[in-house]
Design an enzyme around this catalytic site. Sequence first.
Site, PDB file in Angstrom:
ATOM      1  N   ASP A 178      -2.518   6.818   1.118  1.00  0.00           N
ATOM      2  CA  ASP A 178      -2.456   8.058   1.898  1.00  0.00           C
ATOM      3  C   ASP A 178      -1.587   7.947   3.138  1.00  0.00           C
ATOM      4  OD1 ASP A 178      -3.790   9.896   0.566  1.00  0.00           O
ATOM      5  OD2 ASP A 178      -5.420  10.143   2.040  1.00  0.00           O
ATOM      6  N   GLY A 188       0.855  -1.190   0.000  1.00  0.00           N
ATOM      7  CA  GLY A 188       0.000   0.000   0.000  1.00  0.00           C
ATOM      8  C   GLY A 188       0.885   1.232   0.000  1.00  0.00           C
ATOM      9  N   ALA A 189       2.026   1.096  -0.669  1.00  0.00           N
ATOM     10  CA  ALA A 189       3.052   2.146  -0.622  1.00  0.00           C
ATOM     11  C   ALA A 189       2.618   3.426  -1.318  1.00  0.00           C
ATOM     12  CB  ALA A 189       4.327   1.625  -1.269  1.00  0.00           C
ATOM     13  N   ASP A 218     -14.372   3.725  15.418  1.00  0.00           N
ATOM     14  CA  ASP A 218     -13.223   4.384  14.799  1.00  0.00           C
ATOM     15  C   ASP A 218     -12.199   4.842  15.836  1.00  0.00           C
ATOM     16  OD1 ASP A 218     -11.726   5.548  12.715  1.00  0.00           O
ATOM     17  OD2 ASP A 218     -12.624   7.508  13.080  1.00  0.00           O
ATOM     18  N   HIS A 272      -2.082   3.664  16.423  1.00  0.00           N
ATOM     19  CA  HIS A 272      -1.042   4.698  16.385  1.00  0.00           C
ATOM     20  C   HIS A 272      -1.040   5.572  17.636  1.00  0.00           C
ATOM     21  CE1 HIS A 272      -4.171   7.422  14.836  1.00  0.00           C
ATOM     22  NE2 HIS A 272      -3.361   8.427  15.045  1.00  0.00           N
ATOM     23  N   ARG A 324      -6.685  13.232  31.381  1.00  0.00           N
ATOM     24  CA  ARG A 324      -6.600  14.104  32.559  1.00  0.00           C
ATOM     25  C   ARG A 324      -7.040  13.321  33.780  1.00  0.00           C
ATOM     26  NH1 ARG A 324     -10.941  18.455  33.938  1.00  0.00           N
ATOM     27  NH2 ARG A 324      -9.881  19.698  35.508  1.00  0.00           N
ATOM     28  N   HIS A 372      -8.242   3.584  20.107  1.00  0.00           N
ATOM     29  CA  HIS A 372      -7.322   4.570  20.685  1.00  0.00           C
ATOM     30  C   HIS A 372      -7.627   4.870  22.162  1.00  0.00           C
ATOM     31  CE1 HIS A 372      -6.240   4.943  16.608  1.00  0.00           C
ATOM     32  NE2 HIS A 372      -7.086   5.884  16.242  1.00  0.00           N
ATOM     33  N   ALA A 419       0.730   5.812   3.759  1.00  0.00           N
ATOM     34  CA  ALA A 419       2.135   5.651   3.401  1.00  0.00           C
ATOM     35  C   ALA A 419       2.736   7.012   3.076  1.00  0.00           C
ATOM     36  CB  ALA A 419       2.262   4.708   2.218  1.00  0.00           C
TER      37      ALA A 419
HETATM   38  C1  BG6 Z   1      -7.712   7.540  13.120  1.00  0.00           C
HETATM   39  C2  BG6 Z   1      -9.182   7.675  12.847  1.00  0.00           C
HETATM   40  O1  BG6 Z   1      -7.442   6.284  13.649  1.00  0.00           O
HETATM   41  O2  BG6 Z   1      -7.315   8.535  14.034  1.00  0.00           O
HETATM   42  C3  BG6 Z   1      -9.503   9.062  12.337  1.00  0.00           C
HETATM   43  O3  BG6 Z   1      -9.564   6.729  11.887  1.00  0.00           O
HETATM   44  C4  BG6 Z   1      -8.957  10.101  13.272  1.00  0.00           C
HETATM   45  O4  BG6 Z   1     -10.898   9.221  12.183  1.00  0.00           O
HETATM   46  C5  BG6 Z   1      -7.495   9.854  13.553  1.00  0.00           C
HETATM   47  O5  BG6 Z   1      -9.111  11.356  12.630  1.00  0.00           O
HETATM   48  C6  BG6 Z   1      -6.965  10.805  14.579  1.00  0.00           C
HETATM   49  O6  BG6 Z   1      -5.589  10.630  14.698  1.00  0.00           O
HETATM   50  P1  BG6 Z   1      -4.658  11.845  15.116  1.00  0.00           P
HETATM   51  O7  BG6 Z   1      -3.300  11.236  15.122  1.00  0.00           O
HETATM   52  O8  BG6 Z   1      -4.842  12.916  14.090  1.00  0.00           O
HETATM   53  O9  BG6 Z   1      -5.122  12.283  16.450  1.00  0.00           O
END
Ligand code: BG6
Length: 969
Positions: free
Chosen positions: A213, A209-210, A439, A381, A547, A444, A215
């Site tokens: 977006d 997927g190089a 999402d 991430h 927080r 996250h 990437a």
């Molecule tokens: C992604 C989501 O995992 O994280 C997006 O799919 C979101 O909807 C994004 O905008 C937010 O990441 P960051 O690094 O911009 O806070």
Amino acid sequence: MGPNKANTGKTLESVILEGTRHVSPHPLWLEMISSLKSGFTPTHSFKNSKLPGCDLEKTSLLPAWQTEGRGQRYPCGIGKEDGAAAATDLYPLVPFSRPLSAGTRGPEPFPPVVHRKPPCPGSASTRCVRARTGQARLWGCSPETKAGTLVLIQTFWLARSALTALAMLTHFKRRPGCWKMLAVAVCMVLLAGLQAQDLQGHVSIILLGATGDLAKKYLWQGLFQLYLDEVGKGYSFSFHGAALTSTKQGQEFVAKVLESLSCPEDVAPERCAELRGRFQQLSQYRRLRTSEDYMALSKDIEAQLQHEGLREAGRIFYFSVPPFAYADIARSINSSCRPGPGAWLRVVLEKPFGHDRLSAQQLATELRSFFQEEEMYRVDHYLGKQAVAQILPFRDQNRKALDGLWNRHHVERVEIIMKETVDAEGRTGFYEEYGVIRDVLQNHLTEVLTLVAMELPYNVSSSEAVLRHKLQAFQALRGLHKDSAVLGQYQAYSGQVRREQQKPDSFHSLTPTFAGILVHMDNLRWEGVPFILMSGKALDERVGYVRILFRNQAYCAQTETRWVADQSQCLPRQIVFYIGHGELGSPAVLVSRNLFRPFLPSGSWKEVGDRPGLRLFGRPLSDFYVYSPVREQDAYSVLISHIFHGRKDSFITTENLLASWAFWTPLLDSLAHEAPRLYPGGAENGHLLDFEFTGTQLRFSQQQPEQLVPGPGSAPSPSDFQVLQSKYRDSPLISAWPEELIAKLADDIEATAMRAVRRFGEFHLALSGGSSPVPLFQQLATRHYGFPWAHTHLWLVDERCVPLRDPESNFQGLQAHLLQHVRVPYYNVHPMPVHLHQRLCAEEDQGAQMYASEISALVTNSSFDLVLLGMGTDGHTASLFPQSPAGLEGPQPVVLTRSPSKPHQRMSLSLPLINRARKVAILVMGRMKREITLLVSRVGHQPKKWPISGVLPSSGQLVWYMDYEAFLG
Ligand code: BG6
């Protein structure tokens, strides 16, 4: 660097010796020379050396790092840098990969290690060898010697040094002079160890997927950063960008992206250009579509390794592709692209990892058939965001200060927030399917939550311990219910979906783009502490933070104007992991000055000064100790480095993933048809999305205003309907929307309980399992403060023959959703004895009889005050199934039965026992029950066909509770 005159006419050996002239030759060096002497054909006498592809005109004295690369013609040469530091005195004999460009001189911050050995010119059997001392490095070509010889020599040296050291230690006490020798030996071991580093091997990184977006925005940059960080440590690399895009287009795309790569701030522009150039040479694009393409890729890697005499360290496949492509790619990698023995494989996967628990499980099972768990790196991430990655180290390094504070006695609440100003335009295809909970919150924010809430392992750098503790945190999460959430959707969203997904004008989406969730943990540390998770698109600002707000039980006698930030206990006390953006604009860790001065590693975090006028969380910045990273790093660069180093704790394991989905799926299911509150977006949202909580319930602070967008699509709300009362099978029927129905049933149960306790001093309640009663249990647990739990006995109507801890066990459901939240004396809780003598429902163990005796001993006349039943789509009730006579009649009050679905073995109250109850309530919910509801309404007393039709209390009362979907369809 000057021309190559110093080297002309010399043999390799003489150059080596010359190279080591300024330093005392290391014994290894000499040993190596003697062992390789015969093998080293001095083809490389440099005068008039004319190796194929050599262009002596272009040959120059180059630091080794400038000689990396491949795929070009090979001029050749040997270098000795005049006047340079002794440490770089000897440069390797190495065919240069590219002509020298001007301006490559200058002090060399990178160690001049040869990382990539270029193909050796000459016959096919010629092998290249590489050697290095602390002071010098070289490449040489030898017809006989294998590259492994050097490893052997170094290993031998390492072992010999270690043995010497050991021998010295044994004589140590007797010979005081040994101290010196010992120090020498230790140095030797260290040196040899350092030398071994030089042979770390070759790593191929394949970015699938190089041309995508992600990437373009992050991954190529992350790979470049990895190269910068690691190339000086003995690894060699090749980077393969791959995609379905045609070779030409792909190459153009990748070339453009590589041109735009940036270096850390402290690297000068010319130097950066140079480094980028070298990275570009190691990177190439290729189209990967078929399994043959993968085979060819593997062959090319092997050929390159062989050609260059490199040992393979490992391969990384980064899947930056949609999940539907995973299986095919995984199959191809597994079948034809695995590295050779001794080398590792790491596959990196990007979310979404499924849509709910089941799909995540399916995807995980599929991937497991191709890869080992330890080979998979699922990226979230947020775990690479510097402030998030700092949570555990911070907790660890400030243990002393935090030990007494990090718990329910001191923490008032925890907020985990990710606000965005962008909306979902351009991504509605994805977003419609996922929505904000899937999402952002499921991954996250949940990951962040576990880092805050988990018990701190003794050793936070042990991946295994961190992952284990994280999993325990998941297990302590209390189940969510509808009232745990508030949902919103920015007003323009449905229009965007209509446009992008070609939907008709009448289409209105129910997908939430905003969610606030209230989470509780059921463990001693966190019981009662609200964890607020919130995220949304089209909000007023972009910011992310965690927080931790501490309770404040102080009263300050002085007037507020005299309060001093680091002394006053009346000022708010908080710790904030500021993930980024917002007023502060960068990641940071903030600690209120009235808490403690935190410790953060000074190499990577620096204290930052006040920014007058800036206020955060209602306080001036000067109220906090503020630390920010010395070098800001993008999350993907951090994670790519962790992948490279095999740091699994920064990734989502299968168990972790499934635990997270198990937590979120019931809530997602229960919210599937909820209409989110519409909000205009940006600053105009005003207070529309503010929410507040009481107990475990969350709700918007403001009443729902008039519809912002009137029209179709808005679901009717339960209050639009009355609770209906009528008859079903000649018994009272109560019908309502699910929420009302459950509330009514809970009220009725409480009223029955109160009556029973008033009259008899106790209340005997027999409960069914399954999913329908779960909201009832939750309702009872959270809303019925006056319920006489202390006088209530809880019995099971039926049980699956599984251990009581099994998630499938009815008792486990009761425990999770009710028992752990209320105070029923433990001797009043009566699980069915399905697990006796380490076996399940064995006739000989007489579990059914035991339960019957217990009932008869404790329940007057074996007549329960209330039995709660459900009705299956086949007309079964309790664990009494159609076409199976057990329990329908006869003297046995409790029976073992067989279910047509798994687990087949069950224990159940019999119909006669059920019918002795003072009251029986049958709860029927959901559209799935519509057909059987209709059918049963028409049939007579036929328990063999429809056991439910046999429920008819002999002297008690029967009441049906049905929601509208079950009753009206
Ligand atoms: C992604 C989501 O995992 O994280 C997006 O799919 C979101 O909807 C994004 O905008 C937010 O990441 P960051 O690094 O911009 O806070």
